[in-house]
Design a protein around this motif. Structure first.
Motif, PDB file in Angstrom:
ATOM      1  N   ARG A  24      -4.811  19.070  22.023  1.00  0.00           N
ATOM      2  CA  ARG A  24      -4.818  17.643  21.650  1.00  0.00           C
ATOM      3  C   ARG A  24      -5.657  16.819  22.610  1.00  0.00           C
ATOM      4  NH1 ARG A  24       0.658  18.662  20.626  1.00  0.00           N
ATOM      5  NH2 ARG A  24       1.283  17.659  22.588  1.00  0.00           N
ATOM      6  N   GLN A  25      -5.640  17.203  23.887  1.00  0.00           N
ATOM      7  CA  GLN A  25      -6.457  16.472  24.858  1.00  0.00           C
ATOM      8  C   GLN A  25      -7.956  16.678  24.561  1.00  0.00           C
ATOM      9  OE1 GLN A  25      -4.458  14.500  26.785  1.00  0.00           O
ATOM     10  NE2 GLN A  25      -2.943  15.673  25.587  1.00  0.00           N
ATOM     11  N   ARG A  26      -8.308  17.908  24.176  1.00  0.00           N
ATOM     12  CA  ARG A  26      -9.724  18.188  23.845  1.00  0.00           C
ATOM     13  C   ARG A  26     -10.140  17.404  22.599  1.00  0.00           C
ATOM     14  NH1 ARG A  26      -8.428  23.917  25.538  1.00  0.00           N
ATOM     15  NH2 ARG A  26      -9.561  24.228  27.494  1.00  0.00           N
TER      16      ARG A  26
ATOM     17  N   PHE B 164       0.503  17.847  32.605  1.00  0.00           N
ATOM     18  CA  PHE B 164      -0.615  18.072  33.523  1.00  0.00           C
ATOM     19  C   PHE B 164      -0.171  18.938  34.708  1.00  0.00           C
ATOM     20  CE2 PHE B 164      -3.376  16.843  37.099  1.00  0.00           C
ATOM     21  CZ  PHE B 164      -4.609  17.185  36.554  1.00  0.00           C
TER      22      PHE B 164
ATOM     23  N   TRP C  46       2.909  12.931  29.846  1.00  0.00           N
ATOM     24  CA  TRP C  46       1.551  13.429  30.075  1.00  0.00           C
ATOM     25  C   TRP C  46       1.449  14.060  31.462  1.00  0.00           C
ATOM     26  CZ3 TRP C  46      -2.719  13.479  33.077  1.00  0.00           C
ATOM     27  CH2 TRP C  46      -3.941  13.874  32.479  1.00  0.00           C
TER      28      TRP C  46
ATOM     29  N   SER D 152      -8.831  14.577  21.540  1.00  0.00           N
ATOM     30  CA  SER D 152      -8.911  13.165  21.931  1.00  0.00           C
ATOM     31  C   SER D 152     -10.194  12.887  22.680  1.00  0.00           C
ATOM     32  CB  SER D 152      -7.709  12.772  22.789  1.00  0.00           C
ATOM     33  OG  SER D 152      -6.500  12.869  22.050  1.00  0.00           O
ATOM     34  N   LYS D 153     -10.585  13.817  23.547  1.00  0.00           N
ATOM     35  CA  LYS D 153     -11.846  13.670  24.302  1.00  0.00           C
ATOM     36  C   LYS D 153     -13.027  13.647  23.339  1.00  0.00           C
ATOM     37  CE  LYS D 153     -15.095  14.425  27.487  1.00  0.00           C
ATOM     38  NZ  LYS D 153     -15.649  13.332  28.316  1.00  0.00           N
TER      39      LYS D 153
ATOM     40  N   TRP E 123      -0.736  21.087  23.620  1.00  0.00           N
ATOM     41  CA  TRP E 123      -1.005  19.824  24.327  1.00  0.00           C
ATOM     42  C   TRP E 123      -2.462  19.758  24.783  1.00  0.00           C
ATOM     43  CZ3 TRP E 123      -2.425  19.065  29.515  1.00  0.00           C
ATOM     44  CH2 TRP E 123      -2.428  17.725  29.952  1.00  0.00           C
ATOM     45  N   LEU E 124      -2.957  20.869  25.370  1.00  0.00           N
ATOM     46  CA  LEU E 124      -4.337  20.880  25.853  1.00  0.00           C
ATOM     47  C   LEU E 124      -5.319  20.767  24.694  1.00  0.00           C
ATOM     48  CD1 LEU E 124      -6.136  21.016  28.317  1.00  0.00           C
ATOM     49  CD2 LEU E 124      -6.049  23.521  28.182  1.00  0.00           C
TER      50      LEU E 124
ATOM     51  N   LEU F  87      -9.600   9.738  24.663  1.00  0.00           N
ATOM     52  CA  LEU F  87      -8.882  10.180  25.852  1.00  0.00           C
ATOM     53  C   LEU F  87      -9.031   9.144  26.959  1.00  0.00           C
ATOM     54  CD1 LEU F  87      -7.187  12.470  27.101  1.00  0.00           C
ATOM     55  CD2 LEU F  87      -9.326  13.466  27.948  1.00  0.00           C
ATOM     56  N   ASP F  88      -7.917   8.724  27.532  1.00  0.00           N
ATOM     57  CA  ASP F  88      -7.950   7.737  28.614  1.00  0.00           C
ATOM     58  C   ASP F  88      -8.831   8.254  29.751  1.00  0.00           C
ATOM     59  OD1 ASP F  88      -7.332   6.102  30.884  1.00  0.00           O
ATOM     60  OD2 ASP F  88      -5.459   5.525  29.930  1.00  0.00           O
TER      61      ASP F  88
END
Length: 217
Positions: free
Chosen positions: A205-207, A173, A169, A209-210, A202-203, A215-216
């Motif tokens: 997937r982060q969106r 980043f 991760w 997850s958010k 990847w980005l 998202l952590d």
């Protein structure tokens, strides 16, 4: 024949003296043992311990194999008490688990020297030894609080990463930061790759997850 005569008390004292004056050693086994022991002392001075990997050679001499033999002789009750005392005084560990652990650690060091990191694939083998599986076990032991602190420090000192997901991760980043510095924003197209890494996916997937609250923070 001269050594046998000496051992049997049949060697003429004159001949015995002549042979000793030119450096003849009567007990060749003791001489060979002491030569290996001297190499082990040098190894410890250089490395800080006597945990010689079993495949290790010093000046083309199989020091690791010799130390394995001493451990086997100790286990069988065949090691001369004088030799045993000498080995213990310089810090030889008789425990076979420690021996096996250090052999795997040595392989990991070689892997890092060759590959540049300690991220060994879990199915990877080094000299037919399952190095990847061994490293997975070390990470599991660390997570469960069962990894010896001495082993933990040795692994950390050569760069072992305990949480590979977190490392991956952070790597992505960093790529995103580089992208922003270059492009001026973080609007990465979904199909975009940065240094062959799928940064856009990847980005995305982060969106996702958010959006799902996963998202952590």
């Amino acid at each position: 024949a001269q050594r046998q005569n000496k051992k049997n008390g049949k060697l003429d004292p004159i001949y015995e003296k002549q042979l000793e004056e030119i450096g003849v050693v009567w007990d060749s086994y003791s001489e060979a043992w002491n030569n290996q022991f001297y190499m082990l002392q040098r190894y410890k001075e250089r490395e800080g311990d006597c945990n010689v990997p079993h495949i290790y050679k010093e000046n083309e001499i199989a020091l690791g194999t010799w130390l394995v033999t001493q451990r086997q002789n100790k286990k069988k009750g065949k090691l001369d008490p004088i030799y045993e005392k000498q080995l213990e005084e310089i810090g030889v560990v008789w425990d076979s688990y420690s021996e096996a652990w250090n052999n795997q650690f040595y392989m990991l060091q070689r892997y890092k020297e060759r590959e540049g990191d300690c991220n060994v694939p879990h199915i990877y083998k080094e000299n037919e030894i399952a190095l990847g599986t061994w490293l997975v076990t070390q990470r599991q032991n660390k997570k469960k609080g069962k990894l010896d602190p001495i082993y933990e420090k040795k692994l950390e000192d050569i760069g072992v990463v305990w949480d590979l997901d977190l490392e991956a991760w952070n790597d992505m980043f960093c790529l995103l930061q580089y992208y922003k510095e270059r492009e001026g924003d973080c609007n990465v197209p979904q199909l975009h790759k940065e240094n062959e890494n799928a940064l856009g996916a990847w980005l995305a997937r982060q969106r996702t997850s958010k959006k799902k609250g996963k998202l952590d923070p």
